[in-house]
Motif scaffolding. Sequence first.
Motif, PDB file in Angstrom:
ATOM      1  N   PRO A  38       7.976  -9.309  -5.118  1.00 47.81           N
ATOM      2  CA  PRO A  38       8.923  -9.088  -4.037  1.00 47.81           C
ATOM      3  C   PRO A  38      10.278  -9.727  -4.276  1.00 47.81           C
ATOM      4  O   PRO A  38      10.405 -10.729  -4.955  1.00 47.81           O
ATOM      5  CB  PRO A  38       8.233  -9.748  -2.846  1.00 47.81           C
ATOM      6  N   ASP A  42      12.698  -8.254   0.590  1.00 48.33           N
ATOM      7  CA  ASP A  42      11.341  -7.818   0.880  1.00 48.33           C
ATOM      8  C   ASP A  42      10.563  -8.917   1.597  1.00 48.33           C
ATOM      9  O   ASP A  42       9.774  -8.642   2.498  1.00 48.33           O
ATOM     10  CB  ASP A  42      10.592  -7.451  -0.406  1.00 48.33           C
ATOM     11  N   HIS A  45      11.494  -9.020   5.218  1.00 45.14           N
ATOM     12  CA  HIS A  45      10.892  -7.863   5.887  1.00 45.14           C
ATOM     13  C   HIS A  45       9.389  -8.078   6.079  1.00 45.14           C
ATOM     14  O   HIS A  45       8.840  -7.769   7.142  1.00 45.14           O
ATOM     15  CB  HIS A  45      11.153  -6.596   5.065  1.00 45.14           C
ATOM     16  N   ALA A  46       8.720  -8.619   5.073  1.00 46.82           N
ATOM     17  CA  ALA A  46       7.277  -8.861   5.157  1.00 46.82           C
ATOM     18  C   ALA A  46       6.965  -9.890   6.243  1.00 46.82           C
ATOM     19  O   ALA A  46       5.997  -9.719   6.991  1.00 46.82           O
ATOM     20  CB  ALA A  46       6.738  -9.320   3.812  1.00 46.82           C
ATOM     21  N   GLU A 119       2.962   1.397   2.836  1.00 49.52           N
ATOM     22  CA  GLU A 119       4.165   0.623   2.518  1.00 49.52           C
ATOM     23  C   GLU A 119       4.130  -0.765   3.157  1.00 49.52           C
ATOM     24  O   GLU A 119       4.441  -1.762   2.509  1.00 49.52           O
ATOM     25  CB  GLU A 119       5.415   1.376   2.976  1.00 49.52           C
ATOM     26  N   ASP A 120       3.724  -0.824   4.428  1.00 45.30           N
ATOM     27  CA  ASP A 120       3.638  -2.121   5.098  1.00 45.30           C
ATOM     28  C   ASP A 120       2.583  -3.011   4.447  1.00 45.30           C
ATOM     29  O   ASP A 120       2.790  -4.216   4.267  1.00 45.30           O
ATOM     30  CB  ASP A 120       3.337  -1.949   6.588  1.00 45.30           C
ATOM     31  N   ARG A 122       1.627  -2.957   1.325  1.00 51.86           N
ATOM     32  CA  ARG A 122       2.165  -3.429   0.039  1.00 51.86           C
ATOM     33  C   ARG A 122       3.171  -4.555   0.255  1.00 51.86           C
ATOM     34  O   ARG A 122       3.182  -5.530  -0.480  1.00 51.86           O
ATOM     35  CB  ARG A 122       2.800  -2.286  -0.747  1.00 51.86           C
ATOM     36  N   ASP A 123       4.034  -4.422   1.270  1.00 55.82           N
ATOM     37  CA  ASP A 123       5.018  -5.470   1.548  1.00 55.82           C
ATOM     38  C   ASP A 123       4.345  -6.773   1.959  1.00 55.82           C
ATOM     39  O   ASP A 123       4.719  -7.849   1.507  1.00 55.82           O
ATOM     40  CB  ASP A 123       5.981  -5.012   2.636  1.00 55.82           C
ATOM     41  N   TYR A 127       4.203 -10.410  -0.110  1.00 56.85           N
ATOM     42  CA  TYR A 127       4.559 -11.689   0.511  1.00 56.85           C
ATOM     43  C   TYR A 127       3.437 -12.713   0.353  1.00 56.85           C
ATOM     44  O   TYR A 127       3.648 -13.823  -0.106  1.00 56.85           O
ATOM     45  CB  TYR A 127       4.880 -11.492   1.997  1.00 56.85           C
TER      46      TYR A 127
END
Length: 132
Positions: A38, A42, A45-46, A119-120, A122-123, A127
């Motif tokens: 990340p 990112d 956002h995570a 996507e969420d 993975r983020d 993290y």
Amino acid sequence: MQRTRRIGMLLGMMAILPLAGCGEENLPLVSTNQAISPTSTDMAHARQLIAEYGCVACHTVPGVKGPATMVGPPLEKLALRGYIGGVLPNTADNLVRWLLDPPAIDPKTAMPDMGLSNEDARDIAAYLLGLD
């Protein structure tokens, strides 16, 4: 007496330790999480996603404010753990799988399917695996 007991426990553990991996061939003992790396954007956002999905209701997550909770395990140093949820070898892809639908992997888990998008997941995985 205590010393004898400790020595006995140590010898017992040494006898059992070689059996710990029986039947689990080719499973990594440490994480191989280079697949997700990340950026600082990112990471911010995570942290937001972790708060929005309510992960901190059950887990303490470094960098994310939440209540002092002991429902689920704390998630610091997740990348150093051998397994995710006690059942999956700790890899980035397996963490994403776990986050997407924990009961599909372990029906006895207390962790619910939180409805994360790929996507969420993975983020959040990036993290968690990037925490020291």
